[in-house]
Write a protein that holds these residues in place. Structure first.
Motif, mmCIF file in Angstrom:
data_model
loop_
_atom_site.group_PDB
_atom_site.id
_atom_site.type_symbol
_atom_site.label_atom_id
_atom_site.label_comp_id
_atom_site.label_asym_id
_atom_site.label_seq_id
_atom_site.Cartn_x
_atom_site.Cartn_y
_atom_site.Cartn_z
ATOM 1 N N SER A 66 -6.499 17.448 -4.506
ATOM 2 C CA SER A 66 -5.526 16.728 -5.324
ATOM 3 C C SER A 66 -5.271 17.521 -6.602
ATOM 4 C CB SER A 66 -6.048 15.329 -5.664
ATOM 5 O OG SER A 66 -5.073 14.586 -6.376
ATOM 6 N N ASP A 68 -3.344 17.050 -10.651
ATOM 7 C CA ASP A 68 -2.739 16.097 -11.585
ATOM 8 C C ASP A 68 -2.752 16.664 -13.002
ATOM 9 O OD1 ASP A 68 -1.695 13.553 -12.587
ATOM 10 O OD2 ASP A 68 -2.539 12.707 -10.742
ATOM 11 N N HIS A 93 -9.637 11.452 -13.303
ATOM 12 C CA HIS A 93 -8.447 11.069 -12.537
ATOM 13 C C HIS A 93 -8.442 11.771 -11.172
ATOM 14 C CE1 HIS A 93 -3.891 10.086 -12.632
ATOM 15 N NE2 HIS A 93 -4.237 10.396 -11.398
ATOM 16 N N CYS A 94 -8.653 13.062 -11.189
ATOM 17 C CA CYS A 94 -8.641 13.830 -9.939
ATOM 18 C C CYS A 94 -9.788 13.422 -9.015
ATOM 19 C CB CYS A 94 -8.715 15.328 -10.246
ATOM 20 S SG CYS A 94 -7.214 16.006 -10.989
ATOM 21 N N ASP A 97 -8.951 10.212 -7.253
ATOM 22 C CA ASP A 97 -7.912 10.378 -6.235
ATOM 23 C C ASP A 97 -8.469 10.813 -4.882
ATOM 24 O OD1 ASP A 97 -5.796 9.510 -7.737
ATOM 25 O OD2 ASP A 97 -4.997 11.505 -8.188
ATOM 26 N N ASN A 195 -1.897 6.808 -17.545
ATOM 27 C CA ASN A 195 -0.553 6.469 -17.060
ATOM 28 C C ASN A 195 0.150 5.441 -17.947
ATOM 29 O OD1 ASN A 195 -2.399 6.843 -14.340
ATOM 30 N ND2 ASN A 195 -0.453 7.926 -14.291
ATOM 31 N N THR A 254 -2.943 4.139 -10.564
ATOM 32 C CA THR A 254 -2.447 5.114 -11.543
ATOM 33 C C THR A 254 -0.979 4.819 -11.828
ATOM 34 O OG1 THR A 254 -2.025 6.686 -9.743
ATOM 35 C CG2 THR A 254 -4.145 6.838 -10.855
#
Length: 348
Positions: A66, A68, A93-94, A97, A195, A254
């Protein structure tokens, strides 16, 4: 005309100080090496990072990846001079995911671009990346630090990341086994995570006229501090859920909120019925809604609203999942169930 001696122009004259960049990269190398596992076969500074996959641990390994960025949350970091948390925002975040698909993170690479490389700021950013990588058992094996004078304003930068993890093919969590009657369990977020910041910044700094260092009574903290809460990693609790096959699907909430992220894991013929009011909406979201008189529908598809992860649990496994979450001291909320429908979220 007589010959005139021409002045030699260097890369530094164009705004790129290679020597300064090299010194900063030596510090980055030290920070990254602290995250290395025995699977890392290369040093920082090569043309590519080398990682040996331990295939003995997996019957049929599948790589899960992923990429981002941090987005306009960085604007608040610039104003406050807080640069050590954005690295954790990005890594977590990654990690989330790929973890929602049942993957264990292996290694991470970052991309940091700025107009002029400030060694102190860069070290804070990379230190945050390295700390988060270590916390998630992930090696920071490389990246790119780019000086682009004239492209970024002074004191500003962009930050993005790329993660690779691994999962056994038979244990990948796709959502394919989701069916009507399954229970939706929501795990709390710390705030906006990474986000909705374009809208949040507009409401805070343009509509309300707040300054980042201004105390906001409705939040019981300063505006900037409320917006800079670190994006949480759910890896440890996800591992507990997947280790005992307690979940058939997970959604990282997100950009797009619950409205757009939950349908990504729903199989054909199912929908998610989410009960509004079944979890405590964080004060920052209520305040944002009030500041802009934002419609509920818009709020739900822009922000996570206090739920950062949703796990779909079969009804016959709910008691086990509940007991496990309680043992782990993990707050959770039963926020709805799966019903027959057309791959969408139904709020009630």
């Amino acid at each position: 005309m007589p010959d005139q001696k021409r002045t030699s122009v260097t890369y530094a004259d164009a705004g790129v100080d290679i020597s300064s960049g090299d010194r900063t990269k030596q510090r980055i190398k030290y920070l990254a090496q602290k995250t290395f596992t025995k699977q890392v076969l290369s040093e920082i500074g090569g043309f590519g990072g080398l990682f040996k996959l331990d295939t003995a641990r997996y019957k049929s390994p599948v790589l899960v990846s992923s990429a981002d960025g941090v987005g306009t949350k960085l604007k608040i970091a610039f104003e406050l001079g807080i640069h050590h948390t954005v690295g954790a925002d990005l890594v977590n975040h990654c990690v989330n995911d790929i973890a929602v698909q049942g993957a264990t993170p292996l290694f991470f690479l970052d991309y940091l671009a700025t107009g002029h490389l400030d060694g102190e700021i860069t070290e804070k950013i990379v230190s945050g990346l390295a700390d988060a990588c270590r916390a998630n058992g992930c090696a920071l094996i490389g990246g790119e630090t780019a000086q682009m004078p004239g492209f970024y304003a002074d004191g500003e930068y962009d930050l993005a990341g790329f993660i690779v993890g691994v999962a056994d093919k038979d244990k990948i969590v796709t959502g394919a086994r989701i069916k009507a009657g399954d229970v939706l369990i929501g795990l709390p977020s710390t705030g906006l995570h990474t986000n909705g910041y374009s809208l949040a910044r507009k409401l805070f700094f343009e509509v309300a006229g707040y300054k980042a260092e201004q105390y906001v009574n409705a939040l019981k903290e300063k505006a900037g501090a409320a917006l800079m809460k670190t994006h949480r990693s759910y890896l440890s609790i996800i591992k507990k859920l997947t280790a005992t096959d307690l979940t058939v699907g997970m959604a990282h909430i997100t950009g797009g909120g619950i409205t757009e992220n939950l349908p990504r894991i729903l199989p054909k013929g199912t929908a998610a019925c989410v009960e509004l009011g079944s979890w405590p909406v964080l004060p920052i979201f209520e305040h944002l809604r009030e500041l802009g008189n934002v419609e509920q529908e818009e709020m739900l598809r822009t922000f996570n609203m206090g739920i950062g992860l949703i796990a779909v649990v079969p009804a016959d496994k709910f008691k086990r999942a509940k007991a496990m979450l309680e043992r782990a001291n993990e707050k959770f909320y039963v926020i709805g169930k799966i019903v027959k429908g057309d791959r969408k979220v139904i709020y009630q």
